[in-house]
Write a protein that holds these residues in place. Structure first.
Motif, PDB file in Angstrom:
ATOM      1  N   GLN A  20      41.096  30.420  30.837  1.00 62.45           N
ATOM      2  CA  GLN A  20      41.779  29.812  31.975  1.00 62.45           C
ATOM      3  C   GLN A  20      42.518  30.855  32.808  1.00 62.45           C
ATOM      4  O   GLN A  20      42.554  30.772  34.043  1.00 62.45           O
ATOM      5  CB  GLN A  20      42.758  28.726  31.494  1.00 62.45           C
ATOM      6  CG  GLN A  20      42.082  27.486  30.918  1.00 62.45           C
ATOM      7  CD  GLN A  20      41.372  26.655  31.972  1.00 62.45           C
ATOM      8  OE1 GLN A  20      41.588  26.820  33.172  1.00 62.45           O
ATOM      9  NE2 GLN A  20      40.508  25.741  31.531  1.00 62.45           N
ATOM     10  N   ALA A  21      43.097  31.845  32.131  1.00 67.64           N
ATOM     11  CA  ALA A  21      43.778  32.925  32.863  1.00 67.64           C
ATOM     12  C   ALA A  21      42.776  33.707  33.711  1.00 67.64           C
ATOM     13  O   ALA A  21      43.056  34.071  34.862  1.00 67.64           O
ATOM     14  CB  ALA A  21      44.492  33.854  31.878  1.00 67.64           C
ATOM     15  N   LEU A  22      41.605  33.951  33.154  1.00 62.95           N
ATOM     16  CA  LEU A  22      40.569  34.669  33.895  1.00 62.95           C
ATOM     17  C   LEU A  22      40.011  33.803  35.017  1.00 62.95           C
ATOM     18  O   LEU A  22      39.694  34.311  36.105  1.00 62.95           O
ATOM     19  CB  LEU A  22      39.457  35.101  32.943  1.00 62.95           C
ATOM     20  CG  LEU A  22      39.815  36.314  32.078  1.00 62.95           C
ATOM     21  CD1 LEU A  22      38.828  36.472  30.933  1.00 62.95           C
ATOM     22  CD2 LEU A  22      39.847  37.583  32.930  1.00 62.95           C
ATOM     23  N   ARG A  23      39.895  32.511  34.774  1.00 62.91           N
ATOM     24  CA  ARG A  23      39.439  31.597  35.815  1.00 62.91           C
ATOM     25  C   ARG A  23      40.381  31.657  37.017  1.00 62.91           C
ATOM     26  O   ARG A  23      39.937  31.687  38.171  1.00 62.91           O
ATOM     27  CB  ARG A  23      39.366  30.173  35.279  1.00 62.91           C
ATOM     28  CG  ARG A  23      38.948  29.137  36.305  1.00 62.91           C
ATOM     29  CD  ARG A  23      38.861  27.754  35.656  1.00 62.91           C
ATOM     30  NE  ARG A  23      38.486  26.743  36.633  1.00 62.91           N
ATOM     31  CZ  ARG A  23      39.346  26.076  37.407  1.00 62.91           C
ATOM     32  NH1 ARG A  23      40.644  26.333  37.281  1.00 62.91           N
ATOM     33  NH2 ARG A  23      38.927  25.182  38.265  1.00 62.91           N
ATOM     34  N   ALA A  24      41.669  31.674  36.758  1.00 68.66           N
ATOM     35  CA  ALA A  24      42.652  31.735  37.846  1.00 68.66           C
ATOM     36  C   ALA A  24      42.461  33.005  38.668  1.00 68.66           C
ATOM     37  O   ALA A  24      42.553  32.982  39.900  1.00 68.66           O
ATOM     38  CB  ALA A  24      44.066  31.670  37.275  1.00 68.66           C
ATOM     39  N   HIS A  25      42.187  34.107  37.982  1.00 67.40           N
ATOM     40  CA  HIS A  25      41.970  35.363  38.711  1.00 67.40           C
ATOM     41  C   HIS A  25      40.678  35.336  39.513  1.00 67.40           C
ATOM     42  O   HIS A  25      40.639  35.730  40.676  1.00 67.40           O
ATOM     43  CB  HIS A  25      41.933  36.551  37.743  1.00 67.40           C
ATOM     44  CG  HIS A  25      41.409  37.805  38.396  1.00 67.40           C
ATOM     45  ND1 HIS A  25      42.175  38.580  39.229  1.00 67.40           N
ATOM     46  CD2 HIS A  25      40.166  38.377  38.362  1.00 67.40           C
ATOM     47  CE1 HIS A  25      41.446  39.594  39.691  1.00 67.40           C
ATOM     48  NE2 HIS A  25      40.228  39.489  39.171  1.00 67.40           N
ATOM     49  N   LEU A  26      39.600  34.864  38.883  1.00 66.01           N
ATOM     50  CA  LEU A  26      38.282  34.916  39.525  1.00 66.01           C
ATOM     51  C   LEU A  26      38.169  33.995  40.731  1.00 66.01           C
ATOM     52  O   LEU A  26      37.279  34.163  41.566  1.00 66.01           O
ATOM     53  CB  LEU A  26      37.198  34.563  38.498  1.00 66.01           C
ATOM     54  CG  LEU A  26      37.018  35.582  37.364  1.00 66.01           C
ATOM     55  CD1 LEU A  26      36.087  35.025  36.296  1.00 66.01           C
ATOM     56  CD2 LEU A  26      36.498  36.907  37.894  1.00 66.01           C
ATOM     57  N   THR A  27      39.056  33.023  40.843  1.00 62.66           N
ATOM     58  CA  THR A  27      39.051  32.133  42.000  1.00 62.66           C
ATOM     59  C   THR A  27      40.151  32.486  42.995  1.00 62.66           C
ATOM     60  O   THR A  27      40.353  31.778  43.978  1.00 62.66           O
ATOM     61  CB  THR A  27      39.226  30.665  41.566  1.00 62.66           C
ATOM     62  OG1 THR A  27      40.405  30.552  40.760  1.00 62.66           O
ATOM     63  CG2 THR A  27      38.028  30.193  40.760  1.00 62.66           C
ATOM     64  N   SER A  28      40.854  33.589  42.739  1.00 65.16           N
ATOM     65  CA  SER A  28      41.943  34.005  43.623  1.00 65.16           C
ATOM     66  C   SER A  28      41.450  35.012  44.653  1.00 65.16           C
ATOM     67  O   SER A  28      40.334  35.524  44.577  1.00 65.16           O
ATOM     68  CB  SER A  28      43.078  34.635  42.809  1.00 65.16           C
ATOM     69  OG  SER A  28      42.690  35.926  42.347  1.00 65.16           O
ATOM     70  N   ALA A  29      42.306  35.312  45.599  1.00 68.38           N
ATOM     71  CA  ALA A  29      41.963  36.280  46.651  1.00 68.38           C
ATOM     72  C   ALA A  29      41.846  37.691  46.096  1.00 68.38           C
ATOM     73  O   ALA A  29      41.271  38.572  46.744  1.00 68.38           O
ATOM     74  CB  ALA A  29      43.015  36.243  47.759  1.00 68.38           C
TER      75      ALA A  29
END
Length: 372
Positions: A20-29
């Motif tokens: 989930q932490a990586l998901r947040a990064h991969l969908t961020s700017a």
């Protein structure tokens, strides 16, 4: 580049939280490439955040492998190797596969390191969680820019993978591999800038001059050369050709036209403009052909995507561009110019390499892609 489809698969609660932490990064700017990310978490070992749950990976593996561009498995490498083994086809087709342990200590580039981008992705996600990236491809560990990485950056297709291996072997052996680029390509300056960012200087050549043709046939060096062009040109036996996506084929056909007739029309059209089928970015047609069996079978065999335009979209473009229309076709489907209109619309272009050309039961036009 379009947004990548990414799946993060975990089998422990800690791994799910890491995912989930990586998901947040991969969908961020801050992500290197924009991504559509789905987290898959094992039932009873979830993060509590938005995710799709599963009880066993095995029934889902083929779907994941064929649906997503990138797969991150947060679990033991051995499990992943056994799970993906039946579905591995070829480096030109396989998704990028990265494995990470649930504590985020190591990120391993497992499959499709260059063409799939797994090596760069490994470095990116390792930096996010503070992991050690594990990358084992020879060119990368020796710090050498690889032609298949350049191919992915330029969205090129590799003409011959046997030659690719030979070029990469020459690079690892310390040979200086020259890179040549067709100076008639529409996005020449963009290609040169991308290559330069990878540490590669492209040497321009004109494919229509005697000097340019001689350079290709000899290679211009002892090491196997790399050539970027969409043209069919005589090259030396060890030349690696990269094919940039430069064309869209607009295709019109009568109802129930056989796949073979459409493939022949396509082949003759490409031969007419002396272009490679590997440089076709897409095919295009009118929406009423979206269920045309022969057309769908033809583009599937060629491994081309196809886009279908509505009559309303086409009619407006025809009027604005003052394209000639066939009265018969207009009475039949509502618009009188299929192949030229759809080719130009899909290519976002006003330039036709081949105007409407009539073949048995088929018409084909070829447009120059003029927008990224």
């Amino acid at each position: 580049m379009n947004s990548l489809r990414t799946a993060i698969i975990s089998v422990t609660a800690h791994g799910a939280q890491l995912g989930q932490a990586l998901r947040a990064h991969l969908t961020s700017a801050d992500a290197v490439v924009s991504s559509q990310v789905v987290c898959f978490e094992k039932e009873g070992r979830t993060s509590g955040a938005s995710a799709t749950t599963f009880t066993s990976m095995k029934p889902h593996m083929e779907t994941w492998f064929t649906t997503y561009d990138r797969l991150l498995f947060i679990m033991a490498t051995g499990i992943v190797v056994r799970m993906i083994a039946p579905y591995i086809k070829h480096k030109s087709e396989d998704p990028a596969v990265v494995v990470m342990d649930e504590q985020g200590q190591f990120a391993i580039s497992l499959l499709s390191g260059h063409l799939g981008g797994a090596n760069e992705w490994t470095a990116e996600i390792a930096e996010v969680v503070g992991a050690t990236p594990v990358i084992t491809t020879a060119t990368d560990v020796n710090g050498i820019p690889a032609p298949d990485v350049l191919a992915r950056k330029l969205q090129c297709k590799v003409e011959d993978f046997t030659t690719l291996k030979e070029v990469n072997a020459a690079l690892v052996a310390g040979e200086t591999v020259p890179y040549y680029i067709d100076d008639t390509l529409y996005f020449l300056h963009h290609y040169e800038a991308v290559a330069k960012a990878q540490g590669i200087e492209l040497i321009r050549f004109n494919p229509h001059t005697v000097t340019g043709k001689a350079l290709l046939e000899t290679g211009g060096a002892e090491a196997p050369p790399v050539v970027i062009t969409d043209l069919i040109l005589p090259t030396g036996p060890r030349t690696l050709v990269l094919r940039p996506p430069t064309m869209v084929l607009g295709i019109g056909c009568r109802r129930d036209t056989a796949k073979e007739l459409i493939l022949t029309a396509i082949s003759e059209s490409l031969a007419n403009v002396n272009r490679s089928p590997k440089s076709v970015a897409s095919a295009a047609s009118v929406i009423v052909k979206a269920d045309e069996v022969g057309l769908l079978a033809a583009v599937k065999e060629l491994q081309w995507p196809i886009h279908f335009f509505t009559q309303e979209e086409m009619a407006l473009f025809i009027e604005q561009s003052q394209l000639e229309e066939s009265k018969f076709v207009k009475e039949t489907i509502g618009v009188g110019n299929v192949c030229e209109t759809t080719a130009l619309l899909q290519a976002k272009s006003q330039t036709l390499l081949q105007t409407k050309t009539v073949y048995p039961r088929t018409t084909v036009a070829i447009a120059q892609v003029q927008s990224k």
